[in-house]
Motif scaffolding. Structure first.
Motif: not given
Length: 306
Positions: A8-32
């Motif tokens: 459960x704790x891992x799921x919460x952190x993974x969703x946080x990282x996933x949302x941050x990754x997609x958001x930062x990726x779109x903002x910075x223009x990074x496909x990686x």
């Protein structure tokens, strides 16, 4: 800490990282970075499914729901575990293959511009989170011994490696700006994504291979040898003629069927005596009895055992 609490704790952190990754990726223009977020999101979804399966296997649910499910799954829920593990590995490998194709396509079309400042900030934070979660969950799993938690640890380790590689590449790209190598900076993002994908594609293969072995009920050689040894001792002790053993590992569950060939014409014995032999065999096999399906039968006709 239980398996469900860790997941459960891992799921919460993974969703946080996933949302941050997609958001930062779109903002910075990074496909990686977008790939990192999508990879994490896939991992989060499969970890959620793993948590549900774990709850079913350990029967951590309401009595009413448990009774209804048991009526439909009288053989238990162990078979769901390798299915989830195999599907998770296949999805993660598939995501990496797709990202590799996109990275190569980007390299062939001139790369892409990137905001290295935002990319570096994202990568640094995620590396810290991933390393912390991998270390924490690995330590917890020393006591739990869960395949799901082990896969989750592998996921966090892979995430730390992926994001760490991105961090190094972004720092190098940032340092190249304004120098004679500035014209190469658009290739930094797709190049590092391609390299990371090449490393990550084969990593889930051992998990997929083990899951397929469990799904196909491939007999583990060491497990079969141990059961045969115990059965031979019982045959010698009680004067039976022979035995047949059928074993399989399905996720955390162990399925064992033992048939003993009894000489015909023996004097009848009370059922309590046969149950005592079963208890003896069960104690000798040992292991986690909550995740063991053990069937022991006695017959004078070998055809019933074959």
């Amino acid at each position: 800490m239980t398996e469900q609490q860790v997941l459960r704790q891992s799921i919460v952190m993974v969703f946080v990282v996933a949302a941050a990754g997609i958001g930062f990726g779109l903002a910075s223009g990074s496909a990686s970075i977008i790939f990192d977020g999508i990879y994490s999101l896939t991992d989060a979804v499969m970890t959620t499914v793993a948590l549900l399966v774990s709850s079913l296997i350990t029967q951590r649910m309401s009595e009413r729901r448990q009774a209804r499910l048991v009526q439909r799954f009288t053989m238990g829920f162990w078979h769901l575990e390798p299915m989830v593990l195999g599907l998770s590995g296949i999805l993660l490998t598939g995501a990496a293959i797709y990202a590799l194709v996109m990275a190569v396509s980007s390299l062939l079309t001139g790369g892409r511009d990137l905001d290295f400042g935002r990319a570096i900030a994202y990568a640094a934070v995620v590396v810290v989170i991933a390393v912390t979660m991998a270390w924490r969950n690995r330590r917890a799993n020393r006591t739990i011994g869960s395949n799901f938690v082990a896969l989750d640890v592998k996921g966090w380790t892979m995430s730390a490696g992926l994001t760490g590689a991105l961090l190094v590449a972004f720092v190098l790209g940032w340092a190249m700006q304004g120098t004679a190598l500035d014209h190469l900076t658009p290739y930094v993002d797709p190049a590092v994504l391609a390299l990371v994908c090449l490393v990550m594609i084969p990593l889930p293969i051992p998990v997929i291979r083990q899951a397929m072995a469990d799904i196909l009920l491939i007999t583990p050689a060491d497990f079969k040898a141990d059961i045969d040894r115990i059965a031979r001792e019982v045959v010698a002790q009680h004067g039976f003629l022979d035995h047949r053993a059928y074993v399989a590992r399905v996720g955390r569950g162990r399925q064992i069927e033992l048939y003993f060939i009894v000489p015909p014409g023996q004097p009848p014995r009370p059922l309590e005596d046969w149950d005592a032999i079963r208890d003896q065999i069960g104690d000798a096999i040992g292991g986690d009895i909550d995740n063991r399906w053990l069937t022991i039968a006695f017959t004078t006709d070998p055809e019933w055992a074959d």
